[in-house]
Design a protein around this motif. Structure first.
Motif, short mmCIF file in Angstrom:
data_model
loop_
_atom_site.label_atom_id
_atom_site.label_comp_id
_atom_site.label_asym_id
_atom_site.label_seq_id
_atom_site.Cartn_x
_atom_site.Cartn_y
_atom_site.Cartn_z
N ILE A 283 0.81 -1.22 0.00
CA ILE A 283 0.00 0.00 0.00
C ILE A 283 0.85 1.27 0.00
O ILE A 283 0.34 2.37 -0.20
N CYS A 284 2.14 1.09 0.20
CA CYS A 284 2.98 2.29 0.23
C CYS A 284 3.19 2.82 -1.18
O CYS A 284 3.45 2.06 -2.11
N SER A 285 3.13 4.12 -1.33
CA SER A 285 3.20 4.69 -2.68
C SER A 285 4.61 4.66 -3.26
O SER A 285 4.79 4.81 -4.46
N VAL A 286 5.60 4.49 -2.44
CA VAL A 286 6.97 4.41 -2.97
C VAL A 286 7.62 3.10 -2.50
O VAL A 286 7.27 2.58 -1.44
N PRO A 287 8.55 2.59 -3.29
CA PRO A 287 9.26 1.39 -2.81
C PRO A 287 10.18 1.79 -1.66
O PRO A 287 10.71 2.90 -1.66
N HIS B 233 7.86 9.36 5.06
CA HIS B 233 6.56 10.02 5.02
C HIS B 233 5.51 9.11 4.38
O HIS B 233 4.39 8.96 4.88
N ALA B 234 5.89 8.50 3.27
CA ALA B 234 4.97 7.61 2.57
C ALA B 234 4.58 6.43 3.45
O ALA B 234 3.43 5.98 3.46
N LEU B 235 5.54 5.92 4.21
CA LEU B 235 5.25 4.80 5.10
C LEU B 235 4.35 5.23 6.25
O LEU B 235 3.47 4.49 6.68
N HIS B 236 4.59 6.46 6.70
CA HIS B 236 3.77 6.97 7.79
C HIS B 236 2.30 7.02 7.37
O HIS B 236 1.39 6.78 8.17
N LYS B 237 2.11 7.33 6.10
CA LYS B 237 0.74 7.41 5.61
C LYS B 237 0.05 6.05 5.60
O LYS B 237 -1.17 5.96 5.48
N CYS B 238 0.85 4.98 5.70
CA CYS B 238 0.25 3.65 5.71
C CYS B 238 -0.30 3.26 7.07
O CYS B 238 -0.91 2.20 7.23
N SER B 239 -0.05 4.12 8.02
CA SER B 239 -0.50 3.79 9.37
C SER B 239 -2.01 3.62 9.40
O SER B 239 -2.74 4.39 8.77
N HIS B 240 -2.44 2.64 10.10
CA HIS B 240 -3.88 2.36 10.25
C HIS B 240 -4.55 1.95 8.96
O HIS B 240 -5.78 1.90 8.89
N LYS B 241 -3.77 1.62 7.95
CA LYS B 241 -4.39 1.21 6.68
C LYS B 241 -4.40 -0.30 6.51
O LYS B 241 -5.09 -0.85 5.68
N ILE B 242 -3.54 -0.95 7.29
CA ILE B 242 -3.48 -2.41 7.18
C ILE B 242 -4.19 -3.01 8.37
O ILE B 242 -3.96 -2.60 9.51
N VAL C 153 -2.68 -1.91 11.91
CA VAL C 153 -1.24 -1.79 12.13
C VAL C 153 -0.87 -0.32 12.20
O VAL C 153 -1.22 0.46 11.32
N GLU C 154 -0.16 0.05 13.26
CA GLU C 154 0.27 1.44 13.39
C GLU C 154 1.70 1.61 12.92
O GLU C 154 2.54 0.75 13.14
N VAL C 155 1.95 2.72 12.27
CA VAL C 155 3.31 3.03 11.82
C VAL C 155 3.71 4.35 12.43
O VAL C 155 3.03 5.36 12.25
N HIS C 156 4.78 4.33 13.16
CA HIS C 156 5.27 5.59 13.74
C HIS C 156 6.63 5.91 13.16
O HIS C 156 7.45 5.03 12.93
N VAL C 157 6.87 7.18 12.95
CA VAL C 157 8.13 7.60 12.32
C VAL C 157 8.88 8.53 13.25
O VAL C 157 8.28 9.41 13.86
N ASN C 158 10.15 8.31 13.34
CA ASN C 158 10.99 9.25 14.10
C ASN C 158 12.28 9.49 13.36
O ASN C 158 12.83 8.58 12.77
#
Lengths: 565, 127
Positions: free
Chosen positions: A125-129, A153-162, A170-175
């Motif tokens: 679901i991530c827009s970039v590889p 950023h793109a991966l962060h957008k996947c949070s709560h989508k799976i 599934v939550e994705v957090h970015v730091n």
């Protein structure tokens, strides 16, 4: 993909504010600072995995063809006589070092999933590889790094989508974080260049073989104060990188004697060195055969593992006898050298530990028209079990020794022996989770120092062991075939092994030895290092050393590198 | 569950099976080479002087590449393999020795060992 939901409940509790352990501050309830990520153990299995472990997950080990002593040296050249150089080799330095990065981000996850499932689901679901770096699991969280902010950023957008198989998101957090420790090498670029040169010297292009035995003590590195310690992640990764960039067609790699206890970095060999056929991990610190699972995917022909804790032969440590002399490893988890040390020692009682309670043993000698009392096989003839000759079922039964007490009692009655440990070969016939079948063959003489004809033995052994446990193998079936040695076998027996370069310190030579060395080097054409080794192995007997040298040279067993001055 | 036979019976049976197997094997090897692979399991491995050959196709190729042979088996020994190591699957260790003459070569000694499993035994029983 499999979803290990067992730890799920724990992480759910963690969601309650306040009950979260070890608050670290920063954005989000589960953010962590970079410095908490020191070399975390990388594991994509849960702690109490009950996954099956096969005895040998990396393909069948086979002995390289040929009988020459050189062939049996892992990682070193086989038959000599080939032109020097050969394909591949270390290329000149490629332009630039690392790739350019704009920053590092770390993405913690709230749950423990099957790594493959998780990474694939995200990629879908991530827009970039993205390329996850240093994926690891810490408590209930999965972490990995990506190398630029737009990917993060793109991966962060996947949070709560799976949605996982339990119905939770599934939550994705970015730091933001510093680069992961795995890529921060403590080897500076100029060190890496020296290391590369050092490795080039240890590379045999004609064999596509790299010898990194005890590389820590290599004089080239020591003199430059460069620490290449292969049980360290950074050193191992640097080495693999150099291999990947310069000699990716490598087929033999010798990593013996480097205190290696984990094989995590070596898992990279599967993709980076796909032609690897021989891997020597002998004389290291591998404690569990589970480590070997990390080499899954490598299609090895030979894997050398002796002298690692995982190969401990005897259940009782006190009775373990370390065999001296040349390091000729057997590529199996059964210490053949120790077996024969004891067998030759005069008291075979300790062999009880090598056999299973219900073990069987029988012995066969070839049919002979000779008078048994005159034959050198006389001692063995009377116990020879040969179904072609013995038709009576009771006699057949009696000749089979059954239970380990009977087996060892029988062995103790056989004549005293001296096996030529340097000449034995081991072939693995087959293996399963519980069975390892192999054949050992070689020559031996009876008694000590007696002038007796040489005998050849072929021992076919079935051993039992549980591949899921770190237990030693014990013999369940032992079949011993003994015959006279052929003239060729006699000629090659009990001969000092061919000279090989070693990194051990060179003892100071006396003046006559110096003279002999110069003369030998001149006559043989070999360089001083190899000439010295040949002379040393033959106790500075010039004529004997010359004989051995000539013999080996005729057989094509001396690698070209011996002649490089 | 099958009844456990006592050791003596195992030994007696294994002697009979191994004799029969060896006759068939070397007869095939010498006279009906193409049938030899039928005696090997699909995933069987043959190791010849340190070189491994696995699977029916590779085995077929290997046997085809050998010159015609004349085997003489002088010694034969066998042992039932301990059931713990085989997880209950009846298995025999068979060890042969003798001489062989391959066409175009001088006569040589040979030694060979086999691990036979119950599937093969049934095959032989009903042949």
């Amino acid at each position: 993909g499999g979803h290990k939901g067992r730890s799920y409940d724990r992480s759910r509790r963690d969601r309650q504010p306040g009950s979260h352990s070890g608050g670290f501050g920063g954005p989000g309830p589960r953010s962590r600072l970079a410095d908490m990520d020191e070399d975390v153990a990388m594991s994509d299995n849960s702690q109490d995995s009950s996954a099956q472990h096969r005895f040998n997950p990396y393909g069948r080990p086979i002995r390289k063809g040929g009988d020459g002593r050189f062939d049996r040296r892992p990682g070193k050249g086989g038959g000599g006589g080939r032109g020097g150089g050969g394909g591949g080799g270390f290329r000149g330095g490629r332009g630039g070092g690392g790739r350019s990065r704009s920053g590092w981000f770390k993405i913690p996850h709230g749950k423990k999933y099957d790594k493959q499932w998780l990474l694939t689901a995200l990629q879908n679901i991530c827009s970039v590889p993205y390329r996850p770096v240093q994926f690891h699991v810490d408590h209930n969280r999965a972490h990995f790094y990506v190398d630029d902010s737009s990917t993060a950023h793109a991966l962060h957008k996947c949070s709560h989508k799976i949605t996982d198989t339990d119905g939770y998101k599934v939550e994705v957090h970015v730091n933001p974080s510093a680069p992961p420790s795995s890529l921060v090498s403590d080897l500076k670029p100029e060190h890496l260049e020296h290391l590369k040169q050092c490795m080039a010297k240890r590379f045999d292009g004609s064999q596509q073989a790299l010898d990194l035995n005890n590389i820590r003590t290599d004089p080239d590195l020591v003199s430059q104060n460069i620490e290449v310690i292969l049980n360290r992640k950074t050193s191992m990764e640097a080495v693999i990188k150099i291999i990947e960039e310069n000699i990716p067609e490598l087929t033999c790699l010798n990593l013996s004697n480097n205190r290696i206890h984990k094989l995590d970095e070596l898992a990279e060999l599967v993709t980076k060195v796909p032609n690897l056929k021989t891997l020597n991990l002998s004389h290291n610190e591998l404690k569990s055969d589970r480590e070997l699972d990390k080499l899954k995917g490598l299609k090895l022909g030979e894997l050398w593992l002796n002298r690692n804790p995982l190969c401990d032969f005897f259940k009782d440590q006190a009775s373990y006898i370390r065999s001296d002399g040349n390091d000729l490893p057997a590529p199996i988890g059964f210490d053949v050298e120790t077996y024969y040390s004891i067998y030759d020692s005069g008291d075979r009682q300790p062999l009880l530990d090598a056999y299973h309670d219900g073990a069987s043993l029988s012995l066969t000698t070839p049919y002979s028209t000779q008078n048994p009392s005159r034959s050198s096989l006389g001692e063995y003839h009377k116990d020879s079990r040969n179904l072609r000759r013995h038709k009576d079922s009771t006699l057949r039964y009696r000749l089979l020794k059954h239970t380990r007490l009977n087996v060892v009692a029988f062995l103790n009655e056989l004549p005293k022996t001296q096996h030529d440990i340097a000449s034995f070969t081991v072939d693995v016939n087959t293996y399963t989770n519980t069975l390892l079948s192999f054949t050992v063959s070689g020559v031996f003489k009876e008694g000590e120092g007696k002038v007796n004809p040489l005998l050849k033995y072929l021992k076919t052994v079935q051993t039992y062991g549980l591949s899921t446990l770190c237990h030693s193998l014990c013999i369940v079936n032992d079949q011993l075939f003994i015959r006279m040695a052929t003239t060729e076998e006699i000629r090659r027996a009990f001969v000092a092994p061919a000279p090989t370069p070693s990194s051990s310190p060179v003892p100071t030579l006396t003046a006559p030895q110096q003279e002999m060395l110069t003369a030998f080097s001149q006559k043989s054409g070999m360089n001083l290092e190899w000439s010295q080794k040949c002379l040393q192995d033959n106790e500075w007997d010039f004529n004997r050393a010359a004989q051995i040298f000539t013999q080996l040279k005729t057989d094509g067993k001396i690698p070209d590198v011996a002649f490089i001055k | 569950m099958a009844t456990t036979l006592d050791f003596r019976t195992h030994v007696d049976q294994s002697c009979r099976y191994s004799e029969e197997f060896v006759n068939i094997y070397y007869d095939c090897m010498d006279k009906k080479r193409r049938n030899l692979t039928r005696l090997y399991l699909d995933k069987a491995t043959l190791v010849w002087n340190g070189n491994a050959v696995s699977g029916q196709d590779a085995l077929a190729e290997f046997f085809e590449s050998l010159p015609s042979s004349e085997f003489q088996v002088h010694t034969l020994d066998c042992q039932p393999v301990h059931e713990q190591a085989t997880q209950g699957q009846t298995t025999l260790l068979v060890v042969t020795g003798g001489t062989v003459k391959f066409e175009g070569n001088k006569q040589r000694f040979f030694n060979q060992n086999f691990l036979l499993t119950a599937q093969l035994l049934i095959f032989f029983k009903w042949k």
